[in-house]
Scaffold this motif. Sequence first.
Motif, PDB file in Angstrom:
ATOM      1  N   ALA A 172       0.817  -1.197   0.000  1.00 31.59           N
ATOM      2  CA  ALA A 172       0.000   0.000   0.000  1.00 31.59           C
ATOM      3  C   ALA A 172       0.856   1.255   0.000  1.00 31.59           C
ATOM      4  CB  ALA A 172      -0.924  -0.002   1.221  1.00 31.59           C
ATOM      5  N   LEU A 173       1.933   1.239   0.767  1.00 34.15           N
ATOM      6  CA  LEU A 173       2.816   2.391   0.814  1.00 34.15           C
ATOM      7  C   LEU A 173       3.459   2.636  -0.540  1.00 34.15           C
ATOM      8  CD1 LEU A 173       4.503   1.823   4.283  1.00 34.15           C
ATOM      9  CD2 LEU A 173       2.724   3.478   3.702  1.00 34.15           C
ATOM     10  N   ALA A 174       3.574   1.574  -1.364  1.00 35.63           N
ATOM     11  CA  ALA A 174       4.115   1.726  -2.718  1.00 35.63           C
ATOM     12  C   ALA A 174       3.021   2.060  -3.721  1.00 35.63           C
ATOM     13  CB  ALA A 174       4.833   0.437  -3.132  1.00 35.63           C
ATOM     14  N   GLY A 175       1.799   2.259  -3.282  1.00 36.01           N
ATOM     15  CA  GLY A 175       0.734   2.637  -4.194  1.00 36.01           C
ATOM     16  C   GLY A 175      -0.067   1.487  -4.707  1.00 36.01           C
ATOM     17  N   GLY A 176      -0.015   0.321  -4.045  1.00 32.54           N
ATOM     18  CA  GLY A 176      -0.633  -0.871  -4.602  1.00 32.54           C
ATOM     19  C   GLY A 176      -2.047  -1.121  -4.137  1.00 32.54           C
ATOM     20  N   VAL A 177      -2.323  -1.139  -2.819  1.00 38.45           N
ATOM     21  CA  VAL A 177      -3.626  -1.513  -2.304  1.00 38.45           C
ATOM     22  C   VAL A 177      -3.977  -0.603  -1.134  1.00 38.45           C
ATOM     23  CG1 VAL A 177      -3.406  -3.934  -2.947  1.00 38.45           C
ATOM     24  CG2 VAL A 177      -2.584  -3.196  -0.735  1.00 38.45           C
ATOM     25  N   ASN A 235      20.932  -1.514  -0.913  1.00 34.17           N
ATOM     26  CA  ASN A 235      19.838  -1.144  -1.806  1.00 34.17           C
ATOM     27  C   ASN A 235      18.995  -0.030  -1.194  1.00 34.17           C
ATOM     28  OD1 ASN A 235      20.672  -3.066  -3.661  1.00 34.17           O
ATOM     29  ND2 ASN A 235      19.283  -4.645  -2.886  1.00 34.17           N
ATOM     30  N   SER A 236      18.110   0.542  -2.018  1.00 32.57           N
ATOM     31  CA  SER A 236      17.385   1.732  -1.582  1.00 32.57           C
ATOM     32  C   SER A 236      15.894   1.532  -1.409  1.00 32.57           C
ATOM     33  CB  SER A 236      17.612   2.864  -2.597  1.00 32.57           C
ATOM     34  OG  SER A 236      17.091   2.507  -3.880  1.00 32.57           O
ATOM     35  N   MET A 237      15.356   0.356  -1.770  1.00 31.14           N
ATOM     36  CA  MET A 237      13.905   0.220  -1.739  1.00 31.14           C
ATOM     37  C   MET A 237      13.489  -1.218  -1.459  1.00 31.14           C
ATOM     38  SD  MET A 237      13.165   0.759  -5.800  1.00 31.14           S
ATOM     39  CE  MET A 237      14.300   2.156  -5.819  1.00 31.14           C
ATOM     40  N   PRO A 238      12.223  -1.414  -1.055  1.00 30.60           N
ATOM     41  CA  PRO A 238      11.727  -2.770  -0.824  1.00 30.60           C
ATOM     42  C   PRO A 238      11.490  -3.493  -2.140  1.00 30.60           C
ATOM     43  CG  PRO A 238       9.962  -1.187  -0.477  1.00 30.60           C
ATOM     44  CD  PRO A 238      11.212  -0.398  -0.696  1.00 30.60           C
ATOM     45  N   HIS A 239      11.559  -4.828  -2.076  1.00 29.60           N
ATOM     46  CA  HIS A 239      11.318  -5.669  -3.243  1.00 29.60           C
ATOM     47  C   HIS A 239      10.578  -6.925  -2.794  1.00 29.60           C
ATOM     48  CE1 HIS A 239      13.973  -3.344  -5.883  1.00 29.60           C
ATOM     49  NE2 HIS A 239      14.833  -3.290  -4.865  1.00 29.60           N
ATOM     50  N   ARG A 269       3.316 -27.791 -12.027  1.00 29.44           N
ATOM     51  CA  ARG A 269       3.007 -27.722 -13.457  1.00 29.44           C
ATOM     52  C   ARG A 269       4.304 -27.621 -14.250  1.00 29.44           C
ATOM     53  NH1 ARG A 269      -2.526 -25.984 -13.949  1.00 29.44           N
ATOM     54  NH2 ARG A 269      -3.358 -25.532 -11.862  1.00 29.44           N
ATOM     55  N   PRO A 270       4.542 -28.546 -15.179  1.00 32.06           N
ATOM     56  CA  PRO A 270       5.765 -28.461 -15.973  1.00 32.06           C
ATOM     57  C   PRO A 270       5.679 -27.369 -17.030  1.00 32.06           C
ATOM     58  CG  PRO A 270       4.471 -30.366 -16.646  1.00 32.06           C
ATOM     59  CD  PRO A 270       3.768 -29.779 -15.474  1.00 32.06           C
ATOM     60  N   GLY A 271       6.799 -26.709 -17.255  1.00 28.32           N
ATOM     61  CA  GLY A 271       6.848 -25.673 -18.274  1.00 28.32           C
ATOM     62  C   GLY A 271       7.866 -24.607 -17.926  1.00 28.32           C
ATOM     63  N   THR A 272       7.866 -23.551 -18.722  1.00 23.59           N
ATOM     64  CA  THR A 272       8.702 -22.389 -18.468  1.00 23.59           C
ATOM     65  C   THR A 272       7.802 -21.251 -17.995  1.00 23.59           C
ATOM     66  OG1 THR A 272       8.572 -21.885 -20.845  1.00 23.59           O
ATOM     67  CG2 THR A 272      10.554 -22.991 -20.050  1.00 23.59           C
ATOM     68  N   PHE A 273       8.214 -20.573 -16.915  1.00 26.46           N
ATOM     69  CA  PHE A 273       7.370 -19.578 -16.250  1.00 26.46           C
ATOM     70  C   PHE A 273       8.207 -18.367 -15.849  1.00 26.46           C
ATOM     71  CE2 PHE A 273       5.653 -23.768 -15.380  1.00 26.46           C
ATOM     72  CZ  PHE A 273       4.266 -23.633 -15.467  1.00 26.46           C
ATOM     73  N   VAL A 274       7.629 -17.205 -16.003  1.00 26.72           N
ATOM     74  CA  VAL A 274       8.276 -15.961 -15.591  1.00 26.72           C
ATOM     75  C   VAL A 274       8.201 -15.795 -14.077  1.00 26.72           C
ATOM     76  CG1 VAL A 274       7.916 -13.433 -15.630  1.00 26.72           C
ATOM     77  CG2 VAL A 274       7.978 -14.723 -17.772  1.00 26.72           C
ATOM     78  N   TYR A 275       9.218 -15.165 -13.495  1.00 28.84           N
ATOM     79  CA  TYR A 275       9.110 -14.575 -12.162  1.00 28.84           C
ATOM     80  C   TYR A 275       9.499 -13.107 -12.269  1.00 28.84           C
ATOM     81  CZ  TYR A 275      14.250 -15.207 -11.523  1.00 28.84           C
ATOM     82  OH  TYR A 275      15.620 -15.167 -11.650  1.00 28.84           O
ATOM     83  N   HIS A 276       8.975 -12.277 -11.367  1.00 26.30           N
ATOM     84  CA  HIS A 276       9.303 -10.854 -11.410  1.00 26.30           C
ATOM     85  C   HIS A 276       8.998 -10.207 -10.077  1.00 26.30           C
ATOM     86  CE1 HIS A 276       5.032  -9.516 -11.794  1.00 26.30           C
ATOM     87  NE2 HIS A 276       4.881 -10.631 -12.504  1.00 26.30           N
ATOM     88  N   CYS A 277       9.523  -9.010  -9.876  1.00 25.29           N
ATOM     89  CA  CYS A 277       9.206  -8.211  -8.705  1.00 25.29           C
ATOM     90  C   CYS A 277       7.833  -7.579  -8.905  1.00 25.29           C
ATOM     91  CB  CYS A 277      10.271  -7.136  -8.504  1.00 25.29           C
ATOM     92  SG  CYS A 277      10.177  -6.274  -6.917  1.00 25.29           S
ATOM     93  N   ALA A 278       7.055  -7.496  -7.829  1.00 24.61           N
ATOM     94  CA  ALA A 278       5.699  -6.947  -7.924  1.00 24.61           C
ATOM     95  C   ALA A 278       5.349  -6.203  -6.645  1.00 24.61           C
ATOM     96  CB  ALA A 278       4.696  -8.072  -8.188  1.00 24.61           C
ATOM     97  N   PRO A 279       5.997  -5.050  -6.402  1.00 23.82           N
ATOM     98  CA  PRO A 279       5.759  -4.337  -5.146  1.00 23.82           C
ATOM     99  C   PRO A 279       4.453  -3.574  -5.092  1.00 23.82           C
ATOM    100  CG  PRO A 279       7.379  -3.176  -6.464  1.00 23.82           C
ATOM    101  CD  PRO A 279       7.080  -4.441  -7.188  1.00 23.82           C
ATOM    102  N   GLY A 280       3.708  -3.481  -6.195  1.00 26.24           N
ATOM    103  CA  GLY A 280       2.401  -2.858  -6.163  1.00 26.24           C
ATOM    104  C   GLY A 280       2.342  -1.543  -6.905  1.00 26.24           C
ATOM    105  N   GLY A 281       1.142  -1.235  -7.451  1.00 22.90           N
ATOM    106  CA  GLY A 281       0.921   0.022  -8.142  1.00 22.90           C
ATOM    107  C   GLY A 281       1.913   0.239  -9.271  1.00 22.90           C
ATOM    108  N   MET A 299       4.890   0.905  -9.118  1.00 27.76           N
ATOM    109  CA  MET A 299       6.203   0.341  -8.825  1.00 27.76           C
ATOM    110  C   MET A 299       6.404  -1.003  -9.533  1.00 27.76           C
ATOM    111  SD  MET A 299       7.687   2.577  -6.877  1.00 27.76           S
ATOM    112  CE  MET A 299       6.825   3.719  -7.987  1.00 27.76           C
ATOM    113  N   THR A 300       5.326  -1.748  -9.754  1.00 34.45           N
ATOM    114  CA  THR A 300       5.483  -3.071 -10.377  1.00 34.45           C
ATOM    115  C   THR A 300       6.013  -2.972 -11.797  1.00 34.45           C
ATOM    116  OG1 THR A 300       3.873  -4.140  -8.927  1.00 34.45           O
ATOM    117  CG2 THR A 300       4.280  -5.184 -11.062  1.00 34.45           C
ATOM    118  N   PRO A 301       5.360  -2.235 -12.724  1.00 36.14           N
ATOM    119  CA  PRO A 301       5.954  -2.164 -14.064  1.00 36.14           C
ATOM    120  C   PRO A 301       7.318  -1.490 -14.073  1.00 36.14           C
ATOM    121  CG  PRO A 301       4.096  -0.645 -13.861  1.00 36.14           C
ATOM    122  CD  PRO A 301       4.062  -1.534 -12.656  1.00 36.14           C
ATOM    123  N   TRP A 302       7.531  -0.511 -13.166  1.00 29.80           N
ATOM    124  CA  TRP A 302       8.835   0.147 -13.134  1.00 29.80           C
ATOM    125  C   TRP A 302       9.923  -0.836 -12.742  1.00 29.80           C
ATOM    126  CZ3 TRP A 302      11.275   2.992  -8.585  1.00 29.80           C
ATOM    127  CH2 TRP A 302      12.454   3.647  -8.988  1.00 29.80           C
TER     128      TRP A 302
END
Length: 389
Positions: A16-21, A126-130, A163-175, A177-180
């Motif tokens: 929420a502090l990052a603009g997510g919820v 580092n400078s921010m949460p992840h 589940r077998p396969g190839t899958f993405v992982y990524h950072c998702a801090p909210g709002g 901040m996630t696409p950035w």
Amino acid sequence: MTLLTSSLMASALALALAGGVPVPASATDAPELVTATLDQASDLAALPRQQVALKRPPLVHDHDQVASGGPKVVQFTLPIVEQEITIDGEGTKMHAMTFGGSIPGPMMVVHEGDYVEVTLVNLAGNSMPHNIDFHSATGAMGGGDLTVVQPGEQVTLRWKATRPGTFVYHCAPGGPMTPWHVVSGMHGTVMVLPRDGLKDGDGKPLRYDRAFYIGETEFYIPRDADGGFKSYGSHAESLPETLAAMRGLAPSHVVFNGAVGALTGGNALRSKVGETVLFVHSQANRDTRPHLIGGHGDHVWEEGKFNNAPLRDLETWFIRGGSAGAALYTFRQPGMYAYVNHNLIEAVLLGAAAHIMVEGDAWDHDLMTTPSPVGAIAADTDLALPSSD
């Protein structure tokens, strides 16, 4: 209230502090998202454990293509590294956020039924949460709700590879901040192999001699009044103008493995005639269209899911944004091959290209040859096709 629910509330506050919820008005307003306590997790004490040393892409850590024995707990340590990087030959710099110090983050390979145990370390400098969201995992926003870490903290997440396969992982801090965070480099791939290995559409085994991981990223570098790329003193300083550039949906760079030319020239991938190569290609944010110039996709899991039969003999395949795909090709001729995003504007002008140097002793003229050398033609030669009238 359970211990795990309390953890989720803390994570929700950080998001929420990052603009997510929205932040709950009080603890009693927070939903009971999880009712199991931590001590009710599966007892895995009897399972073998394997500590894996990750490798920087495009390389992939050593792994068995066919599982030996039953499930195990596969352990990875994944540090978060914030650093300034150079992304092209012109010296353009950006403040990157990375898993493991590379863009993309390292690929993790396990087998269906294994337990994946990842220790996420947010380095003190580092400078921010992840956090981390595994598309291959089940529950808690892919692990994002359980893995929010401030600088100087670490957390361990365990999930079962179902589940077998190839899958993405990524950072998702909210709002926003996630696409950035994603377009600043925070994405990678997990490959979950079937326990009995890859198979073609008829159930016959498929194997590869080497694997390469290509992570495609688009960057949005703001420009100054003269059209030059801007640089900044910190992540925070770059944020407002970078978000404005991102809203235009017109990337300044589209690259493989973190920079223009990261996989070309002296950094080219290498193989040999007769070798079968597994290419794993991810794009955490936008669609892309891999194409191997001079080769094909012998077997392609375009959607990256190994329970589905692979497609055959593709010239170009499609990777949806937010996913990873896999393709097998056996090289038949020596020489240099180009592996590109076949939006050729993005490949040639923005940087989404790689080279593969393939060693071999002899050229197969049956597959390709020049029966006559290049020569001049008469100036008045007319080879135009006849009109349809």
